[in-house]
Design a protein around this motif. Structure first.
Motif, PDB file in Angstrom:
ATOM      1  N   SER A  99      12.426  -9.315 -97.139  1.00  0.00           N
ATOM      2  CA  SER A  99      13.331  -8.165 -97.103  1.00  0.00           C
ATOM      3  C   SER A  99      14.706  -8.545 -97.637  1.00  0.00           C
ATOM      4  N   ILE A 100      14.993  -8.187 -98.877  1.00  0.00           N
ATOM      5  CA  ILE A 100      16.319  -8.430 -99.447  1.00  0.00           C
ATOM      6  C   ILE A 100      17.398  -7.616 -98.722  1.00  0.00           C
ATOM      7  N   PRO A 101      17.129  -6.361 -98.321  1.00  0.00           N
ATOM      8  CA  PRO A 101      18.150  -5.650 -97.532  1.00  0.00           C
ATOM      9  C   PRO A 101      18.528  -6.388 -96.251  1.00  0.00           C
ATOM     10  N   LEU A 102      17.540  -7.014 -95.587  1.00  0.00           N
ATOM     11  CA  LEU A 102      17.837  -7.758 -94.368  1.00  0.00           C
ATOM     12  C   LEU A 102      18.713  -8.977 -94.677  1.00  0.00           C
ATOM     13  N   VAL A 103      18.427  -9.642 -95.793  1.00  0.00           N
ATOM     14  CA  VAL A 103      19.263 -10.771 -96.217  1.00  0.00           C
ATOM     15  C   VAL A 103      20.697 -10.305 -96.454  1.00  0.00           C
ATOM     16  N   THR A 104      20.836  -9.171 -97.112  1.00  0.00           N
ATOM     17  CA  THR A 104      22.166  -8.644 -97.434  1.00  0.00           C
ATOM     18  C   THR A 104      22.956  -8.332 -96.175  1.00  0.00           C
ATOM     19  N   ILE A 105      22.313  -7.684 -95.208  1.00  0.00           N
ATOM     20  CA  ILE A 105      22.992  -7.391 -93.941  1.00  0.00           C
ATOM     21  C   ILE A 105      23.380  -8.693 -93.246  1.00  0.00           C
ATOM     22  N   GLY A 106      22.486  -9.676 -93.300  1.00  0.00           N
ATOM     23  CA  GLY A 106      22.784 -10.963 -92.693  1.00  0.00           C
ATOM     24  C   GLY A 106      24.009 -11.613 -93.297  1.00  0.00           C
TER      25      GLY A 106
END
Length: 433
Positions: free
Chosen positions: A232-239
């Motif tokens: 999940s790239i969106p999850l990485v971004t939020i992280g």
């Protein structure tokens, strides 16, 4: 008439009062010892909360970067390592770092105890908490590098040793008044003491455990992306956004005081430079991946942000805003080319922690003399070499011992099925027919 005088004079009296108050505030930049104690303690606690929130950022970043069959274990590792680090830092870590003799090498193996006094400038408990979350951050760096092939409990074993012994020793060399502090080494918030320490330990672990099955071809090039695609790239971004937010506590809290106007101004400058260095890292990685590889790599942009933040952490107060951008941008470039170097060496770093924390941390520490006239390059180099060599060698020995005793790596079958199945039995993402 009297009523009219009151109406006219009231605003004038209020204005004079405000002007007097303003002059008093501007002229007096000190407070009583007790009020200073309260403000300094509050700085540690608030900034400590922000640094603790970075744990959520690490969990999200790592969960998003691994494949979908290894997400639950990442969650278990992150909440487990944070708990272990807290217990070990209370049990032995704090006094290993702060119980050191001036110019010494190691402190005392005794539990932390509160001895707060107003004369110290802050409560002992707030300092313990603030330093503990730094310790946990160091361990988090190792987690993502070795993901998808390391067993859970051997990792917890290493987390206990890193947080209880290895990190506190090198922390004490500088922040505990040890031999690096006596030598004049400068590392404001831990580019080397925290980030390179975690990166050096991660490098040792990655070399001992080896790459994931099929990660590299015989020629040394990375295998096609699909089998190792991030979940999940969106999850990485939020992280990464959470980590960026937490970094204001990381660097700002390292001013260690908020009892004067000078300290408040310093913390504000640190916030500005911290933000700009992260932004420089993002854009440095964005530009170079576009120019060199033909496409703008979002993963490198995200890791470039971290590389920029790590780089400025060694000295976030003294650089000009423009210098902070440049320091961060170089950190972003280091992440891109550091990742390429690891590929050529067949070292599998799942989340890119080694370039972002070890390599960028070295850069940030060595560039300190460019903005801090009180630091010199030779002392900075000695500090970088001593910390990284010590951590790498000790971590390499510890990982080797774990491998030879309780085992370090999953079986081929277990790795193929995924760590969620073999280590926790909890599947993060249900597979639908």
């Amino acid at each position: 008439m009297t009523k009219l005088i009151k109406i006219i004079s009231a605003p004038l009296i209020s204005l004079i009062f405000l002007l007097n108050m303003s002059s008093a505030v501007m002229a007096d930049t000190t407070v009583s010892a007790e009020v200073g104690f309260i403000f300094n303690t509050l700085l540690f606690l608030i900034c400590g909360f922000l640094v603790m929130f970075m744990a959520a950022g690490f969990a999200m970043l790592e969960s998003g970067m691994v494949t979908s069959k290894s997400v639950s274990v990442i969650c278990a590792k992150n909440i487990g390592l944070f708990s272990i680090a807290g217990i070990m830092f209370w049990l032995v870590g704090y006094n290993l770092a702060y119980g050191i003799d001036p110019g010494g090498y190691i402190g005392k193996f005794i539990p932390w105890a509160d001895g707060s006094k107003i004369d110290t400038g802050y409560s002992d408990g707030s300092d313990w908490y603030f330093q503990m979350v730094f310790c946990a951050t160091t361990v988090s760096i190792v987690s993502g590098t070795m993901a998808e092939r390391i067993k859970l409990w051997p990792f917890f074993t290493f987390a206990a040793i890193l947080s209880g012994i290895i990190y506190p020793i090198v922390m004490g060399w500088q922040w505990g008044g040890g031999w690096l502090a006596e030598a004049g080494f400068s590392d404001f918030a831990g580019s080397t003491l925290v980030h390179s320490t975690g990166g050096a330990a991660a490098l040792a672990g990655a070399m001992i455990i080896g790459p994931r099955l099929g990660r590299f071809t015989k020629s040394g090039a990375p295998a096609p992306l699909k089998p190792f695609a991030a979940s999940s790239i969106p999850l990485v971004t939020i992280g990464v956004f959470i980590l960026w937010l937490g970094w204001f506590g990381f660097n700002g809290g390292s001013q260690l005081a908020l009892g004067t106007a000078t300290d408040a101004i310093a913390v504000s400058k640190i916030f500005i430079n911290t933000f700009l260095a992260g932004a420089g890292g993002v854009m440095g990685a964005a530009v170079i991946t576009r120019l060199h590889f033909g496409k703008t790599d979002v993963v490198q942009m995200l890791n470039g942000c971290i590389g920029g933040l790590v780089a400025v952490t060694a000295e976030p107060l003294l650089p000009s805003p423009f210098a902070a951008i440049l320091i961060g941008a170089v950190g972003g470039l280091i992440v891109v080319y550091g990742t390429k170097l690891l590929f050529s060496l067949k070292i599998d770093d799942v989340v890119g922690a080694i370039p972002a924390h070890l390599f960028a941390g070295i850069w940030g520490t060595l560039i300190v003399p460019a903005t801090n006239s009180g630091a010199n390059f030779s002392t900075q180099l000695i500090g970088v070499l001593s910390v990284n060599i010590f951590v790498f060698v000790v971590a390499y020995i510890v990982f080797s011992l774990i491998k030879a005793t309780i085992g370090l790596r999953l079986s081929k079958e277990g790795e193929t099925k995924g760590t969620d199945v073999t280590e926790t039995g909890v599947i993060a993402y249900a597979i639908r027919d």
